[in-house]
Motif scaffolding. Structure first.
Motif, PDB file in Angstrom:
ATOM      1  N   LEU A   4       0.830  -1.203   0.000  1.00 17.61           N
ATOM      2  CA  LEU A   4       0.000   0.000   0.000  1.00 17.61           C
ATOM      3  C   LEU A   4       0.863   1.251   0.000  1.00 17.61           C
ATOM      4  O   LEU A   4       1.724   1.426   0.873  1.00 17.61           O
ATOM      5  CB  LEU A   4      -0.910  -0.014   1.233  1.00 17.61           C
ATOM      6  CG  LEU A   4      -1.818   1.202   1.438  1.00 17.61           C
ATOM      7  CD1 LEU A   4      -2.814   1.339   0.290  1.00 17.61           C
ATOM      8  CD2 LEU A   4      -2.533   1.105   2.783  1.00 17.61           C
ATOM      9  N   PHE A   5       0.604   2.149  -0.958  1.00 13.80           N
ATOM     10  CA  PHE A   5       1.299   3.426  -0.997  1.00 13.80           C
ATOM     11  C   PHE A   5       0.765   4.358   0.082  1.00 13.80           C
ATOM     12  O   PHE A   5      -0.451   4.452   0.299  1.00 13.80           O
ATOM     13  CB  PHE A   5       1.131   4.090  -2.367  1.00 13.80           C
ATOM     14  CG  PHE A   5       2.200   3.735  -3.348  1.00 13.80           C
ATOM     15  CD1 PHE A   5       3.526   4.021  -3.088  1.00 13.80           C
ATOM     16  CD2 PHE A   5       1.886   3.111  -4.545  1.00 13.80           C
ATOM     17  CE1 PHE A   5       4.526   3.692  -3.996  1.00 13.80           C
ATOM     18  CE2 PHE A   5       2.873   2.775  -5.460  1.00 13.80           C
ATOM     19  CZ  PHE A   5       4.193   3.069  -5.183  1.00 13.80           C
ATOM     20  N   GLY A  33       2.684  -5.005   2.957  1.00 14.16           N
ATOM     21  CA  GLY A  33       3.789  -4.052   2.872  1.00 14.16           C
ATOM     22  C   GLY A  33       3.265  -2.638   2.795  1.00 14.16           C
ATOM     23  O   GLY A  33       2.155  -2.396   2.294  1.00 14.16           O
ATOM     24  N   LEU A  34       4.040  -1.684   3.310  1.00 15.75           N
ATOM     25  CA  LEU A  34       3.702  -0.266   3.228  1.00 15.75           C
ATOM     26  C   LEU A  34       4.831   0.450   2.517  1.00 15.75           C
ATOM     27  O   LEU A  34       6.002   0.253   2.851  1.00 15.75           O
ATOM     28  CB  LEU A  34       3.522   0.342   4.620  1.00 15.75           C
ATOM     29  CG  LEU A  34       2.462  -0.281   5.514  1.00 15.75           C
ATOM     30  CD1 LEU A  34       2.452   0.412   6.873  1.00 15.75           C
ATOM     31  CD2 LEU A  34       1.079  -0.226   4.874  1.00 15.75           C
ATOM     32  N   CYS A  35       4.472   1.271   1.531  1.00 17.66           N
ATOM     33  CA  CYS A  35       5.480   2.029   0.792  1.00 17.66           C
ATOM     34  C   CYS A  35       5.248   3.515   1.038  1.00 17.66           C
ATOM     35  O   CYS A  35       4.323   4.115   0.468  1.00 17.66           O
ATOM     36  CB  CYS A  35       5.404   1.715  -0.700  1.00 17.66           C
ATOM     37  SG  CYS A  35       6.733   2.485  -1.648  1.00 17.66           S
ATOM     38  N   THR A  60       0.717  -3.786  -6.305  1.00 14.88           N
ATOM     39  CA  THR A  60       0.687  -2.484  -5.665  1.00 14.88           C
ATOM     40  C   THR A  60      -0.753  -2.036  -5.436  1.00 14.88           C
ATOM     41  O   THR A  60      -1.637  -2.278  -6.260  1.00 14.88           O
ATOM     42  CB  THR A  60       1.420  -1.461  -6.545  1.00 14.88           C
ATOM     43  OG1 THR A  60       2.780  -1.887  -6.709  1.00 14.88           O
ATOM     44  CG2 THR A  60       1.391  -0.082  -5.933  1.00 14.88           C
ATOM     45  N   CYS A  61      -0.978  -1.350  -4.328  1.00 14.88           N
ATOM     46  CA  CYS A  61      -2.289  -0.790  -3.993  1.00 14.88           C
ATOM     47  C   CYS A  61      -2.129   0.719  -3.809  1.00 14.88           C
ATOM     48  O   CYS A  61      -1.310   1.152  -2.995  1.00 14.88           O
ATOM     49  CB  CYS A  61      -2.828  -1.394  -2.694  1.00 14.88           C
ATOM     50  SG  CYS A  61      -2.851  -3.198  -2.644  1.00 14.88           S
ATOM     51  N   ILE A  62      -2.908   1.505  -4.532  1.00  9.72           N
ATOM     52  CA  ILE A  62      -2.857   2.954  -4.350  1.00  9.72           C
ATOM     53  C   ILE A  62      -4.000   3.432  -3.475  1.00  9.72           C
ATOM     54  O   ILE A  62      -4.080   4.630  -3.161  1.00  9.72           O
ATOM     55  CB  ILE A  62      -2.858   3.707  -5.697  1.00  9.72           C
ATOM     56  CG1 ILE A  62      -4.136   3.415  -6.478  1.00  9.72           C
ATOM     57  CG2 ILE A  62      -1.619   3.361  -6.508  1.00  9.72           C
ATOM     58  CD1 ILE A  62      -4.318   4.323  -7.682  1.00  9.72           C
TER      59      ILE A  62
END
Length: 289
Positions: free
Chosen positions: A5-6, A25-27, A217-219
């Motif tokens: 997740l962004f 995960g966290l970005c 990826t998740c926005i």
């Protein structure tokens, strides 16, 4: 890491919420999510959060996307975010092995300055034609590289290509997956900008899973549950993997090189995949035997 997740680094009010999410995960993003005039402010806020131990003991893998080596923000970003608790630095737009090596060297220097003992990995964004052509070389440029991430929007838009064209998407993903396989690192799928198109996100995630990508990826937080569901090994896959591993043990005992499971020939590559499935199931606390 089924889902990543962004989190805009310019919005510290979202940091704790993200840590409470179901994402694997966290970005924390210092690049596209932050306008140029707020880069320094966002960097300082994220650095303060990391130094405060905000990610200590986090369940998620902690990633920070910095700005590219060609930007004036790169060096300051690396120095600020190479902190204990950060697992991976996400490097956008690498164009050469020199870019990757520069990031690796800067990381090493920053780790020493901040007392980081576990090396921080590099996840490379493949977002330009030259990067796709050189993807395997970029991945092999440093032992810090843990994966290649697809950036379809950045790749397609400047070329006038349709982001949703299935043939183009699959061909580009295939090229990246082969490069990651050659280098022995994982491949991670792209963002999907149309948040309202739930079916489209799921379909692209399912394609990525069939192609051996690690996750997507998740926005937006609403995409996390879909990615987690798609990249979870199914009960049928786990059961078959257990059969394969049992058959492998029996074959080893008897000296057989290849054998049959459920009517299909099985040998070493199938066993390796079964081992990965069972390991993934155990990591997710799924019944794996």
């Amino acid at each position: 890491m089924r889902s990543k997740l962004f989190v805009p680094a310019s919005r510290p009010e979202l940091f704790s919420k993200a840590l409470a999410s179901a994402a694997d995960g966290l970005c924390f993003d210092l690049e596209d999510a932050v306008v140029p005039v707020r880069k320094a402010e966002a960097r300082d806020r994220l650095a303060d959060f990391l130094r405060s131990g905000g990610v200590a003991g986090a369940r998620q893998k902690i990633i920070v996307r910095i700005n590219a080596t060609s930007t004036p923000h790169f060096a300051d970003d690396i120095r600020a975010v190479a902190q204990p608790g950060v697992d991976v630095v996400n490097l956008p737009k690498p164009r050469s092995v020199d870019d990757v090596r520069a990031a690796a060297a800067a990381l090493q220097q920053a780790e020493q300055a901040h007392g980081v003992h576990a090396p921080i990995g590099l996840l490379l964004n493949i977002e330009e034609p030259v990067a796709l052509r050189l993807a395997a070389e970029l991945a092999a440029a440093s032992p810090r590289v843990v994966g290649l991430q697809m950036g379809l929007g950045d790749m397609f838009e400047p070329l006038g290509m349709a982001r949703r064209d299935a043939i183009s998407v699959q061909a580009t993903m295939f090229a990246l997956r082969m490069a990651a396989g050659e280098a022995g690192v994982y491949a991670y799928d792209s963002a999907f900008a149309d948040i309202a198109d739930v079916a489209g996100y799921r379909a692209e995630a399912e394609l990525a899973r069939r192609m051996g990508f690690l996750g997507k990826t998740c926005i937006h937080p609403s995409q996390v549950a879909i990615a987690n569901d798609v990249f979870r090994p199914t009960d049928a896959e786990i059961a078959h993997a257990r059969k394969v591993l049992q058959a492998a043990r029996e074959a080893d005992a008897s000296g057989a090189g290849a054998y049959v499971v459920d009517g299909k020939m099985v040998d070493a590559p199938f066993v390796a995949r079964a081992e990965r499935i069972v390991a993934s199931a155990r990591a997710l606390d799924l019944p794996a035997g």
